[in-house]
Design a protein around this motif. Sequence first.
Motif: not given
Length: 106
Positions: A46, A60-62, A64, A66-69, A71, A92
């Motif tokens: 990620s 913040e970790e994502s 994909d 695009k969205k935050v998965s 923190t 999330d």
Amino acid sequence: MDQPELLGRWTATMTGQPGPIQLQLAPHPEWNGTVKGSIARPAGKSVGVGDGNQGKLTMEESADGKKVSGTWLGDVVEGSCAREIRGDWLDDKDNSTPFVMRKQPQ
């Protein structure tokens, strides 16, 4: 702790999660004073974006891009010379998992 102390390789462990988790943080190409990097877990990779301010980490970790998965919220361990951070990772759904991050030698 500021951006320079966050730069480099880190290894993290999370209570009840497979690990270790490898983080590679570099200066963010667009936002001065922040970091951007990769987070490699046994289950996949990620992206992380965050900063350090007055001994606190917010990242913040994502999964994909695009969205935050998740923190990362942590504090520098006193006496560690900004080489160890302890805190909680929130998914999330705001479920909390304790973590420890340790800076790796260059």
